[in-house]
Design an enzyme around this catalytic site. Structure first.
Site, PDB file in Angstrom:
ATOM      1  N   CYS A 148      44.275  46.147  40.151  1.00 46.70           N
ATOM      2  CA  CYS A 148      44.204  44.758  39.688  1.00 46.70           C
ATOM      3  C   CYS A 148      42.794  44.492  39.186  1.00 46.70           C
ATOM      4  O   CYS A 148      41.897  45.320  39.363  1.00 46.70           O
ATOM      5  CB  CYS A 148      44.591  43.787  40.814  1.00 46.70           C
ATOM      6  N   HIS A 167      40.570  35.255  45.447  1.00 43.41           N
ATOM      7  CA  HIS A 167      39.513  36.229  45.651  1.00 43.41           C
ATOM      8  C   HIS A 167      38.774  36.479  44.358  1.00 43.41           C
ATOM      9  O   HIS A 167      39.302  36.246  43.263  1.00 43.41           O
ATOM     10  CB  HIS A 167      40.081  37.559  46.180  1.00 43.41           C
TER      11      HIS A 167
END
Length: 677
Positions: free
Chosen positions: A193, A65
């Protein structure tokens, strides 16, 4: 608004055998659907994110991603691999692959949906339903949450499977309730993250599930791309321990001061949440044994963040983190100010620096006035370099309380001509002073005014004294000596400095060592001399070499590279020409022992030649697109070309040697796999 995933974005028989090939196959579906505008640039962004941290998760899941300027809307593509693909998960290959693409300015609603999907991946009923589904349309509906998993109307433990990530809080009693049962162990956690899309929410889900199994009241705050909702301060105050699972800086860490803290990377929470809960229990027990009579609301401000959330790290690691925090916030000022000044020189000549203030005289039709405007605006931006550097070094050490003394110390460094080195010293001093104040025991009545009055007042006064009276003078003298040395660089000394800077720029491709060399160069632009302008030129030239070298290598000896690498090589031409060293990361991640030494050799050659040729540069960024602003531009391009050729030649040589030691390729070699030359 389009659906996040449709049947066209589902491949139930994904034939790719590498993660790069899998990402390409799914990205091609996104491009065909009009959701990715530049396939190669998008794949380069995916590869750069993958190089930061593997995206494989336990349970046979891969979630490559990224956020990219080449994505038109938040999109998800799903592939199911019969053979499995290695995404770096501890338990082996992934058969369920989700490629998540978010625009650089993504819509919060769609990011919330992405977050909810990331949480659902922890549900075995959901993943098993995806493994059993045979129709792409129904698989897409399952991913969107429109079709519940068979016999899975609720999540394990009886919790509803809601799409609102903020609703997924543990159902334990609130602090202070009169529940007659035993009070459970209470933990608050934060997960985050780099992209804030997937790992953030999967870590939260894993922790919540483990908390339920362990009988723990565990509340999670997800600091993701869709923002974050703060945990209730009463819940934080009542917590027995804190878990911080993050790969980026946790926002508002001061809330957890005084609590036992478990500080880990976000993947640790995904892979071993029960172990983190056990560690939190153990730390709370140790803290209780050390201070058995401590009340729920501590009477001290608690240890500074620089101590509590870096436990177990060496001082060198922490120092690097603090310095890189300051540099990362300074770089935008460098880019804006430096490019404006360079454009001003291109438009109005170097004499534009002597122009009167545009506030007093500005002629709309005169090029000189516009040049003066750009120069003076750029100079104003440059005036913030040292204060911003110092302020955010202190912020990295002590959180928000460090900002005021850090900025004050940086401004003093500018006032006494201590320059870039003075900013470094001021930031470190400010962070250390604030951290020391935060350790002091203070009466409860003063705690409310500590962060807004006492800490800024005392720390600014102490930092001011140290900078003006104690360390500022020697640092200013050293800064002047270094500036004079750079100004007098010539011959072998200049070449050796160019070699060193070239090696540093190419060692970690945008990492801490690269940033140290870059910060050294841009620091000299604040007080430009002929030597500092040569250093800036050498640093930018060397930083362009790794991606350009890999692009050339994939062009001249394509058979030595996998299909995905050859495609990345096309994007590397543009990235290298733009001075984006990270364009070589996909190659270095796949073959570091051959790529990194080759890149360093080429960077050293380019740095040495640039210094030897006497090339200068006033712009801190821009790559080949600012060649008209470079002194001795032709020789500068020759230096870049020489380093590019050296890097490409060494990579080809090393990979060819590997190919000769391997079994000869046959006609049955799978498409896209490297073969010997």
């Amino acid at each position: 608004m389009s659906q996040l995933i449709t049947a066209d974005l589902v491949d139930l028989d994904l034939s790719a055998d590498t993660k790069e090939a899998a990402a390409r196959s799914l990205a091609e579906r996104m491009a065909a659907a009009g959701r990715v505008t530049d396939l190669e640039a998008f794949l380069a962004d995916v590869a750069a994110r993958e190089a930061q941290m593997p995206t494989g998760l336990d349970g046979g899941i891969g979630i490559p991603h990224c956020r990219s300027a080449h994505v038109t809307e938040p999109t998800l593509a799903f592939g199911r691999s019969p053979a499995g693909i290695d995404f770096g998960a501890p338990d082996g290959p992934a058969d369920l692959v989700f490629l998540i693409a978010a625009p650089a300015g993504a819509d919060d609603d769609h990011l919330t949906i992405l977050s909810a999907l990331a949480r659902r991946l922890a549900d075995s009923a959901f993943t098993e339903a995806l493994r059993a589904e045979r129709a792409p349309g129904r698989a897409a509906a399952l991913v969107r949450g429109e079709t519940p998993p068979p016999a899975a109307e609720t999540m394990p433990g009886g919790r509803p499977d809601t799409t609102d990530p903020e609703a997924r809080q543990a159902p334990a009693a609130a602090p202070g309730s009169d529940d007659s049962g035993p009070v459970p162990f209470r933990i608050v956690a934060v997960t985050s993250c780099p992209t804030g899309i997937a790992h953030t929410y999967m870590a939260a889900e894993a922790l919540q599930r483990a908390g339920e199994e362990e009988g723990v009241d565990l509340r999670v705050e997800t600091q993701g791309s869709a923002g974050f909702r703060r945990i209730d301060p009463a819940v934080v105050a009542a917590a027995d321990a804190v878990i911080l699972a993050h790969d980026v800086e946790v926002r508002e860490k001061a809330r957890f001061a005084g609590k036992p803290v478990v500080d880990v990377g976000v993947k640790a929470a995904v892979n071993r949440p029960a172990a983190l809960i056990a560690e939190a229990r153990e730390k709370a027990a140790q803290a209780g044994a050390a201070a058995p009579a401590a009340p729920a609301s501590p009477q001290t401000t608690g240890p500074a963040p620089m101590d509590e959330d870096t436990e177990g790290e060496g001082f060198g690691t922490r120092l690097r983190t603090w310095l890189m925090t300051g540099v990362s916030y300074m770089v935008p000022f460098v880019a804006a100010g430096g490019l404006l000044i360079a454009l001003a020189f291109a438009l109005g000549g170097y004499q534009i620096g002597d122009a009167p203030s545009v506030a007093e005289h500005f002629a709309w039709g005169e090029a000189a006035s516009w040049a003066a405007l750009m120069f003076q605006t750029g100079q104003a931006a440059f005036g913030f370099l040292v204060p911003v550097l110092a302020g955010f070094i202190a912020y990295g050490m002590a959180d928000r309380p460090g900002l005021v003394p850090g900025f004050v110390g940086g401004a003093i460094a500018v006032a006494i001509d201590a320059g870039f080195l003075g900013g470094l010293a001021a930031g470190l001093l400010a962070g250390a002073v604030v951290a020391s104040i935060q350790r002091l025991s203070v009466p409860a009545a003063l705690r409310g005014i500590m962060p807004v009055v006492v800490i800024p007042l005392v720390s600014s006064a102490v930092v001011g004294f140290l900078m003006f009276v104690v360390v500022g003078g020697p640092i200013a003298s050293f800064q002047k000596a270094m500036t004079d040395w750079l100004g007098g660089l010539s011959g072998a000394n200049a070449v050796l400095l160019g070699v060193l800077l070239g090696l540093m720029m190419c060692f970690d491709l945008g990492g801490p060592v690269n940033k140290v060399a870059y910060a050294f160069a841009v620091g000299g632009l604040a007080t430009p001399t002929d030597g500092s302008l040569k250093v800036m030129a050498a640093v930018m030239a060397a930083g362009m070499v790794p991606p350009l070298g890999m692009a050339l290598a994939t062009t001249v000896r394509a058979r030595l590279f996998a299909k995905a690498e050859r495609e990345n090589g096309k994007a590397a031409w543009v990235l290298g020409a733009s001075f984006i060293s990270e364009g070589a990361i996909p190659f270095a991640a796949a073959d570091p022992l051959r790529v990194i030494p080759s890149a360093m050799a080429g960077g050293a050659v380019t740095g040495a030649l640039s210094m030897a040729f006497g090339a200068t540069l006033r712009a801190p960024h821009g790559g080949l697109f600012v060649v008209p602003l470079i002194g001795d531009a032709l020789l500068y391009v020759v230096a870049i070309a020489a380093g590019t050729v050296v890097t490409a030649a060494l990579v080809v040589l090393l990979k060819s040697h590997r190919g000769r030691t391997a079994a000869p390729a046959t006609a049955g070699t799978p498409a896209g796999e490297p073969v010997s030359a």
